[in-house]
Design an enzyme around this catalytic site. Structure first.
Site, PDB file in Angstrom:
ATOM      1  N   GLU A  14     100.150  77.703 -18.686  1.00  0.00           N
ATOM      2  CA  GLU A  14      99.002  77.383 -18.877  1.00  0.00           C
ATOM      3  C   GLU A  14      98.580  76.053 -18.222  1.00  0.00           C
ATOM      4  O   GLU A  14      99.298  75.343 -17.594  1.00  0.00           O
ATOM      5  CB  GLU A  14      98.531  77.042 -20.329  1.00  0.00           C
ATOM      6  CG  GLU A  14      98.795  75.837 -20.843  1.00  0.00           C
ATOM      7  CD  GLU A  14     100.527  75.569 -20.968  1.00  0.00           C
ATOM      8  OE1 GLU A  14     101.400  76.668 -21.210  1.00  0.00           O
ATOM      9  OE2 GLU A  14     100.811  74.299 -21.024  1.00  0.00           O
ATOM     10  N   SER A  59     101.754  57.045 -11.988  1.00  0.00           N
ATOM     11  CA  SER A  59     102.316  58.552 -12.015  1.00  0.00           C
ATOM     12  C   SER A  59     101.468  59.569 -10.974  1.00  0.00           C
ATOM     13  O   SER A  59     102.269  60.385 -10.534  1.00  0.00           O
ATOM     14  CB  SER A  59     102.020  59.200 -13.449  1.00  0.00           C
ATOM     15  OG  SER A  59     100.798  58.859 -13.831  1.00  0.00           O
ATOM     16  N   LYS A  76     104.570  65.553 -11.742  1.00  0.00           N
ATOM     17  CA  LYS A  76     104.707  66.747 -12.348  1.00  0.00           C
ATOM     18  C   LYS A  76     105.665  67.687 -11.602  1.00  0.00           C
ATOM     19  O   LYS A  76     106.389  68.307 -12.208  1.00  0.00           O
ATOM     20  CB  LYS A  76     103.255  67.287 -12.540  1.00  0.00           C
ATOM     21  CG  LYS A  76     102.578  66.771 -13.746  1.00  0.00           C
ATOM     22  CD  LYS A  76     101.396  67.652 -14.205  1.00  0.00           C
ATOM     23  CE  LYS A  76     100.902  67.224 -15.219  1.00  0.00           C
ATOM     24  NZ  LYS A  76     100.102  65.910 -15.057  1.00  0.00           N
TER      25      LYS A  76
HETATM   26  C1  LIG Z   1      99.513  65.049 -15.886  1.00  0.00           C
HETATM   27  C2  LIG Z   1      99.369  63.771 -15.733  1.00  0.00           C
HETATM   28  C3  LIG Z   1      99.905  62.792 -16.524  1.00  0.00           C
HETATM   29  C4  LIG Z   1     100.025  62.916 -18.079  1.00  0.00           C
HETATM   30  O1  LIG Z   1     100.938  63.869 -18.293  1.00  0.00           O
HETATM   31  P1  LIG Z   1     102.509  63.047 -18.872  1.00  0.00           P
HETATM   32  O2  LIG Z   1     102.948  64.237 -19.326  1.00  0.00           O
HETATM   33  O3  LIG Z   1     101.896  62.171 -20.082  1.00  0.00           O
HETATM   34  O4  LIG Z   1     102.994  62.392 -17.921  1.00  0.00           O
HETATM   35  C5  LIG Z   1      99.777  61.481 -16.186  1.00  0.00           C
HETATM   36  N1  LIG Z   1      99.601  61.214 -14.903  1.00  0.00           N
HETATM   37  C6  LIG Z   1      99.386  62.105 -13.994  1.00  0.00           C
HETATM   38  C7  LIG Z   1      98.964  61.723 -12.549  1.00  0.00           C
HETATM   39  C8  LIG Z   1      99.204  63.234 -14.230  1.00  0.00           C
HETATM   40  O5  LIG Z   1      98.772  64.046 -13.371  1.00  0.00           O
END
Ligand SMILES: *Cc1c(COP(=O)(O)O)cnc(C)c1O
Length: 401
Positions: free
Chosen positions: A114, A380, A92
């Site tokens: 938000e 992610s 993010k």
């Molecule tokens: C917020 C988040 C997501 C989901 O958000 P996307 O916009 O779909 O990427 C996925 N993995 C992690 C670790 C997150 O914090």
């Protein structure tokens, strides 16, 4: 014409999805952000500064890692793009630093957003601290009670957390509240969306800022193996980490791409957030995309074990890629996700975020179906934020407590 020249078009449409369906006053502000984005983000100074931030503050490039033990168990060759090693522990920050840098160039003083579970709030508060900007995060009272550590993190970073006390007191009301605050002072503040969702230009802008993930991963993977991966896999909530890695491979038709949605407890409405797998096109939060709706056409209640994935809409670009058949949208349920959460921890020494564990779970299935192929997974984020919840609720199933 290339894919990225055509998508989105000049009105922010990705095929029949996206666009901007918002009150005129807000539209005026979005148009200003769009114009500014097109001129500033292409400038040498902006690109140079963002590059330097990526390297020296965020710790990029994050590595690509060959998960040898996992690959030996399931067949195939599974590689992980380690966004869990990005500063703050997830992807993010990639778009938050971009949005905040744009805010600085525009002379804005305050970032407004938000947050649901608090992950976007923490990333944006980090970006605000870096640039010396004020930060105001709107969060439902229900979420504030549930996500205490993230509320404290935002406050330590100097952000103001505004409790939202109307309606169901969760994410949807937090969006309304944050938009309201933004409209009170659009000259000095800027609204920062947390994924590839919302009205134009956000789905494009957030995608562009996340593209660094795919650009790096493609080059790193090629350096390691001398080829491109056969398959690319990422989890999809709003879809920003997925667009980040998919974007580098979209025009390589020999690469199969998979977006993994949360199958939750069951595939009954209210038990999952598999927006594209089970939803239909409609309108939400000022743009068109696949949605989960109830009988009245209102956004349906959604659920996932991973709080970052429980959104009843999805990015317009994903909606288009589904219809084009370029990306396969599939699901992983809660149990498969938990199994992968523990398996990646125990076989590779990497505790994944529950969101990311959805992608790992599907990659393991795919490895069994395609044992001779390679799979690049976008990991992610890291799972530190999830450990108390997982152990309290499911620890016994995995030999803990
Ligand atoms: C917020 C988040 C997501 C989901 O958000 P996307 O916009 O779909 O990427 C996925 N993995 C992690 C670790 C997150 O914090």
């Amino acid at each position: 014409m290339g894919y990225f020249k055509m998508n989105p078009d000049e009105n922010g449409n990705f095929g029949e999805y996206g666009g901007s369906f918002i009150p005129p006053q807000l539209q005026t502000e979005m148009d200003k952000i769009t114009d500014a984005y097109f001129s500033i983000s292409k400038s040498h100074d902006f690109i140079t500064e963002l590059r330097s931030i990526r390297k020296h503050f965020q710790g990029r490039p994050t590595p690509v890692y060959y998960a040898k033990t996992l690959s030996e168990k399931y067949g195939g060759r599974i590689y992980l793009k380690r966004e869990d090693l990005n500063h703050t522990g997830a992807h993010k920050l990639n778009h938050c630093m971009g949005e905040a840098l744009l805010a600085k160039y525009l002379g804005k003083k305050k970032l407004i957003a938000e947050t649901g579970a608090g992950q976007h709030g923490v990333a944006l508060a980090t970006a605000a601290a870096y640039f010396g900007l004020e930060c105001e995060i709107h969060m439902g009272e229900v979420d504030i009670a549930k996500e205490h550590p993230n509320v404290v993190r935002m406050e330590i970073l100097g952000a103001k957390v505004v409790p939202v006390t109307f309606g169901l007191k969760t994410l949807k009301e937090a969006v309304d509240s944050a938009f309201g605050a933004y409209l009170e002072d659009p000259v000095n503040s800027i609204y920062c969306i947390g994924s590839v969702v919302g009205p134009h230009p956000f789905p494009m802008m957030v995608r562009d800022f996340q593209m660094v993930v795919g650009v790096e991963a493609k080059e790193q993977y090629f350096h390691m193996t001398g080829e491109h991966p056969d398959n690319v896999v990422a989890c999809v909530g709003g879809g920003s980490n997925a667009m980040g890695i998919f974007s580098a491979f979209i025009e390589d038709n020999e690469v199969d791409i998979y977006g993994v949605e949360p199958g939750g407890r069951s595939l009954n409405l209210g038990d999952h957030a598999a927006t594209m797998t089970l939803g239909k096109p409609g309108m939400i939060h000022g743009f068109k995309c696949y949605n989960l709706q109830d009988e009245k056409g209102e956004p349906a209640p959604v659920y996932s074990i991973a709080s970052g994935l429980d959104y009843p809409g999805v990015g317009p670009e994903h909606s288009m890629l589904k219809d084009l058949g370029r990306v396969n949208y599939v699901t992983a349920d809660d149990r498969e996700t938990l199994d992968s959460f523990f398996e990646l921890s125990r076989l590779e020494g990497i505790i994944p975020a529950l969101e990311s564990a959805h992608a790992v779970a599907y990659a393991c299935k795919l490895a069994q179906e395609k044992p001779r192929q390679s799979i690049l997974v976008n990991l992610s984020g890291r799972g530190d934020k999830d450990i108390d919840f997982v152990v309290e609720n499911f620890g016994k199933d995995y030999g803990i407590g």
